[in-house]
Write an enzyme that holds these catalytic residues in place. Sequence first.
Site, PDB file in Angstrom:
ATOM      1  CG  PHE A   1     -47.210 -21.815  14.522  1.00 26.85           C
ATOM      2  CD1 PHE A   1     -46.252 -20.959  14.806  1.00 26.85           C
ATOM      3  CD2 PHE A   1     -46.960 -22.851  13.640  1.00 26.85           C
ATOM      4  CE1 PHE A   1     -45.231 -20.727  13.849  1.00 26.85           C
ATOM      5  CE2 PHE A   1     -46.053 -22.888  12.745  1.00 26.85           C
ATOM      6  CZ  PHE A   1     -45.172 -21.815  12.813  1.00 26.85           C
TER       7      PHE A   1
ATOM      8  NE  ARG B   1     -39.799 -15.977  17.367  1.00 22.75           N
ATOM      9  CZ  ARG B   1     -40.109 -17.208  16.857  1.00 22.75           C
ATOM     10  NH1 ARG B   1     -41.175 -17.795  17.368  1.00 22.75           N
ATOM     11  NH2 ARG B   1     -39.493 -17.968  15.884  1.00 22.75           N
TER      12      ARG B   1
ATOM     13  CG  ASP C   1     -47.915 -27.166  19.584  1.00 14.92           C
ATOM     14  OD1 ASP C   1     -46.595 -27.339  20.204  1.00 14.92           O
ATOM     15  OD2 ASP C   1     -48.304 -27.153  18.507  1.00 14.92           O
TER      16      ASP C   1
ATOM     17  CE1 TYR D   1     -38.825 -26.698  14.282  1.00 14.23           C
ATOM     18  CE2 TYR D   1     -39.360 -28.924  13.763  1.00 14.23           C
ATOM     19  CZ  TYR D   1     -39.873 -27.584  14.077  1.00 14.23           C
ATOM     20  OH  TYR D   1     -41.092 -27.226  13.541  1.00 14.23           O
ATOM     21  CE  LYS D   2     -40.572 -24.318  16.578  1.00 14.78           C
ATOM     22  NZ  LYS D   2     -42.122 -24.222  16.576  1.00 14.78           N
TER      23      LYS D   2
END
Length: 397
Positions: free
Chosen positions: A113, A356, A184, A209-210
């Site tokens: 990312f 996605r 990560d 938060y995912k």
Amino acid sequence: MTDFSKTRALFHLPDGLVYLDGNSLGPLPKKAVEKTATMMREEWGDLLIRGWNAAGWMAQPRSIGDRVGRLIGAPEGSVVLGDTLSIKVYQALASALELRPQRKVVLSDNGNFPTDLYMASGLIQSFDKGHELKIVAPEEVEDAIDDTVAALMLTEVDYRTGRLHDMKRLTEKAHAAGALAIWDLAHSAGALPVDLAGADADFAVGCTYKYLNGGPGAPAFIYVAPRLAEQVRPALSGWLGHDAPFAFDLDYRAGRGIDRMRVGTPPVLALAALDAALDAWDGVDMADLRAASIRLSERFIAEVERRCPDLTLGSPRDPEQRGSQVSFLHDNGYAIMQALIAHDVIGDFRAPNAIRFGFTPLYLGEDDVVAGAERLERIMAERLWDRPKFHKRAAVT
Ligand SMILES: *Cc1c(COP(=O)(O)O)cnc(C)c1O
């Protein structure tokens, strides 16, 4: 067997909406509403500053860190919450580089990312010790590990394609070459079984938060292997990482173990929501979660490939090589996703051409996945995406 109908009932999901974006922002756990409201009234409202002790606010980054730790194979006392993931990446990498002062290479891949890579190059510039950020293709990482590498810094699951790195093997390879491994877990924590201790990872970071459903802007976490925790120097030496914050010494002295990775005042409101969100994981067997996630994603791929011949799978076909998300590629991916969202199926778009979808068994079943594929079929077959309003780019995609 985990009963996913029970976990589904814990979430607020708007009627008729098919939510395939829990990999970006998990939905609202109903308990979080009550918990934050109570916390605000009774703790912030009535206890006021006494809440730091009386309500245990100060201890939460560690105690809730342990709850996250159980989902990622981290022993008690090795995970702490706070700040955002970008900050945690910086902390982990800075500490790792200091543990390998003779080496100058940070090795990552082009599936990482961007913020991880940006933080690494910013850190390298500030360090000004001649480090180099080496970025290779994901499949070339293994061969690029050599004795120049100080830190291998990878995201386990590729945010665009869902491709899954072999954490254990790459960590072993890094260690054999004398390098440290930083993982990560942004798209791993709560998405699939993770065994940090078993993989012997040195550092790990992730957001909540995912897949962990902590809410927008929920705090990040950092893990430091217990064998290193007393050795690492925290680059962000804030007062709450100090050994005795309330001694107000003028000199910094790192706190014990993982506590030294704390920086400043914890986000207590956000931690209350996260704590409530983590209740959904009580009793969830991660192997059951993985099996359900694979079932959902395999079904989705089969339905979409059968119904939408113009979309190309952008994720590894072998489910063992994927995290818990699937991408399809199309030149008009952005407009297709906007049209899909207008038809109450939420996924997202990642440039240049990926639509996605995330699969989250805690609150999704096969019916949702099939409904999502059906609506996508209609949008493709009738070219519903080809309207000017769906081509207009918003700030967040
Ligand atoms: C989501 C994500 C981030 C986000 O970082 P923030 O600081 O929380 O905005 C960082 N890295 C990866 C790999 C991600 O997937």
